[in-house]
Design a protein around this motif. Structure first.
Motif, PDB file in Angstrom:
ATOM      1  N   ASP A 401       0.840  -1.197   0.000  1.00 34.77           N
ATOM      2  CA  ASP A 401       0.000   0.000   0.000  1.00 34.77           C
ATOM      3  C   ASP A 401       0.876   1.249   0.000  1.00 34.77           C
ATOM      4  O   ASP A 401       1.888   1.307   0.714  1.00 34.77           O
ATOM      5  CB  ASP A 401      -0.928   0.013   1.209  1.00 34.77           C
ATOM      6  CG  ASP A 401      -1.992  -1.083   1.136  1.00 34.77           C
ATOM      7  OD1 ASP A 401      -2.159  -1.659   0.045  1.00 34.77           O
ATOM      8  OD2 ASP A 401      -2.610  -1.354   2.193  1.00 34.77           O
ATOM      9  N   ASN A 446       0.022  -9.557  -1.008  1.00 30.32           N
ATOM     10  CA  ASN A 446      -0.480  -8.227  -0.647  1.00 30.32           C
ATOM     11  C   ASN A 446      -1.946  -8.023  -1.075  1.00 30.32           C
ATOM     12  O   ASN A 446      -2.481  -6.925  -0.975  1.00 30.32           O
ATOM     13  CB  ASN A 446       0.387  -7.142  -1.296  1.00 30.32           C
ATOM     14  CG  ASN A 446       1.687  -6.935  -0.542  1.00 30.32           C
ATOM     15  OD1 ASN A 446       1.655  -6.778   0.685  1.00 30.32           O
ATOM     16  ND2 ASN A 446       2.787  -6.926  -1.264  1.00 30.32           N
ATOM     17  N   LYS A 452      -1.078  -8.797   3.875  1.00 34.06           N
ATOM     18  CA  LYS A 452      -0.429  -7.492   4.097  1.00 34.06           C
ATOM     19  C   LYS A 452       0.118  -7.371   5.517  1.00 34.06           C
ATOM     20  O   LYS A 452       1.192  -6.806   5.759  1.00 34.06           O
ATOM     21  CB  LYS A 452      -1.435  -6.378   3.808  1.00 34.06           C
ATOM     22  CG  LYS A 452      -1.784  -6.228   2.329  1.00 34.06           C
ATOM     23  CD  LYS A 452      -2.772  -5.079   2.134  1.00 34.06           C
ATOM     24  CE  LYS A 452      -3.119  -4.917   0.669  1.00 34.06           C
ATOM     25  NZ  LYS A 452      -4.077  -3.807   0.447  1.00 34.06           N
TER      26      LYS A 452
END
Length: 464
Positions: A401, A446, A452
């Protein structure tokens, strides 16, 4: 002719006075006593007649009842001595030549005075016959003789002598001298025999220290000593003269130059650092009970071997890992020799560190810790302290992210934050390094929330 004869005699006498003497015990001597003059030797025409009545004193000798000669001489070395003799007599018996085969007759020619001065060169045979008492000799010389007012002439002399020494300096002497007259006519001056008998006294020897050894033979002329040491003293009576004795006032054997060896270790006391305790020559005569090369008196642990740099005591090993404290990088924690006494970090330990590291929680998008993370950090800190010689790398990672650059910086800051906390709480900075890898090294997908979460992590790696 007469003047030449007198000149020759004067030169002989001058030589007797001016000769340079060598060093010798009592080089001077004086003799005195009676002399006898015998004229038969020039009256006889045959050799056998000249000496056939050599000792016929009653008929042929002229003697006066008093001291009638004095001789002063000086020893000049190599058994030679030079001297001068002065003598007086009265001629009352004068032997006449015999007529054809008739007898020799003795007449009184007028009771004439006899005077003679003679230079004498004497050679002693005493050393040749190796005697200390009997001293035979031969002599030559020359002089001048006067008989009455009319007869006088120079003479060339030669003869034999014998002295018996009662002591070193006093002797009874006899000398018979043939005096050949330089005059051609007997009536001018007869050749004759002159005999001397008397006492001889030697003197002139110097013994400064009074030890009975003359200075010339005394190796220590100013110190009274012993004959066996050439006049040098032996104060401690150990058989070694003081001048050769390294310890002249304390008795000791010759092997140590006269110094004692009280402890019997083969090292003289003067060179022995421990003279009353037997020791080793390599240690200056001191003992070394534990054999570590350090003398007992300097050894803090005399019964246990130890290195010199630790005062003769063995180095401690507090943690018992067989790595001495002086070499042990972790002296209070048992370790391995290969790791300098420190414990080695196993794979299991690394796994434990990473299990803790995965639970470190940071504030969102920040490098600050959440409150519940501190116990985890303390657990990591405790493990690192168990391995004080090991180095570690702290590596930060993020999920995908956000932007790459921001993730890279965030990973670096979070790894550095863990490093900073550990250093602030006692871990040496040299043992730690940190690095950030952003989102470049994910360990999970991810695409899911759980994946994540796994990728947002700090890893601990052992630096070898």
């Amino acid at each position: 002719m007469k003047h030449l004869n007198k000149l020759f005699v004067a030169l002989v006498m001058l030589a007797a006075f001016s000769s340079q003497a060598q060093d010798s015990n009592n080089p001077w001597a004086i003799s005195f006593g009676a002399n006898a003059v015998d004229t038969r030797v020039s009256a006889a025409s045959k050799l056998e007649d000249q000496f056939s009545q050599f000792f016929n004193a009653r008929s042929n000798w002229n003697i006066i009842p008093s001291v009638s000669f004095v001789n002063v001489s000086k020893y000049v070395g190599s058994n030679f001595s030079f001297g001068v003799t002065g003598s007086v007599n009265r001629i009352t018996r004068y032997v006449l030549p015999r007529v054809e085969d008739g007898p020799y007759t003795t007449v009184n020619i007028g009771d004439k005075n006899y005077y003679a001065v003679d230079g004498v060169i004497n050679y002693s045979l005493m050393s040749l016959i190796k005697s200390k008492k009997i001293d035979p000799s031969i002599h030559i010389g020359g002089g001048y003789t006067w008989i009455g007012e009319d007869l006088n002439a120079g003479t060339l002399n030669g003869g034999l002598g014998l002295t018996y020494w009662f002591t070193e300096m006093v002797g009874l002497s006899w000398r018979s001298t043939y005096k050949q007259s330089f005059e051609d006519v007997r009536e001018d001056m007869p050749s004759h025999m002159q005999h001397f008998a008397g006492l001889t006294f030697k003197f002139g020897g110097k013994d400064t220290d009074g030890d009975g050894i003359y200075d010339k033979d005394d190796a220590c002329p100013d110190l009274a000593g012993l004959k066996q040491f050439n006049g040098c003293p032996d104060t401690d009576a150990d058989g070694i003269a003081d001048k050769d004795d390294a310890c002249p006032e304390v008795a000791g054997p010759a092997e140590f130059n006269g110094c004692p060896d009280t402890d019997g270790d083969g090292i003289a006391d003067k060179d022995d650092a421990c003279p009353e305790v037997a020791g080793l020559k390599t240690l200056g005569g001191c003992p070394d009970a534990d054999g570590d090369g350090i003398t007992d008196k300097s050894d803090k642990c005399p019964d246990v071997k130890g290195p010199k740099e630790n005062g003769g005591c063995p180095f401690p090993d507090r943690d018992g890992d067989k790595v001495l404290d002086k070499d042990d990088k972790c002296p209070d924690v048992a370790g391995t020799v290969a790791n300098n006494g420190c414990p080695e970090v196993s794979d299991e330990v690394v796994k434990r560190l990473n299990d803790y590291a995965k639970t470190i929680l940071f504030d969102s998008a920040k490098a600050s810790f959440q409150q519940q993370t501190y116990p985890v950090l303390q657990a990591i800190l405790a493990i690192l302290k168990e391995y004080p010689n090991s180095k570690f790398s702290l590596e930060g990672h993020t999920d995908s992210d956000g932007k790459d650059a921001a993730n890279q910086k965030l990973s670096e800051d979070r790894a550095a934050a863990v490093k900073g906390y550990l250093i602030e709480n006692g871990i040496d900075a040299s043992r730690l390094s940190s690095a950030g890898f952003g989102e470049s090294m994910p360990i999970d997908s991810n695409k899911t929330k759980a994946g994540k979460a796994n990728n947002r992590r700090v890893e601990v790696k052992l630096v070898k």
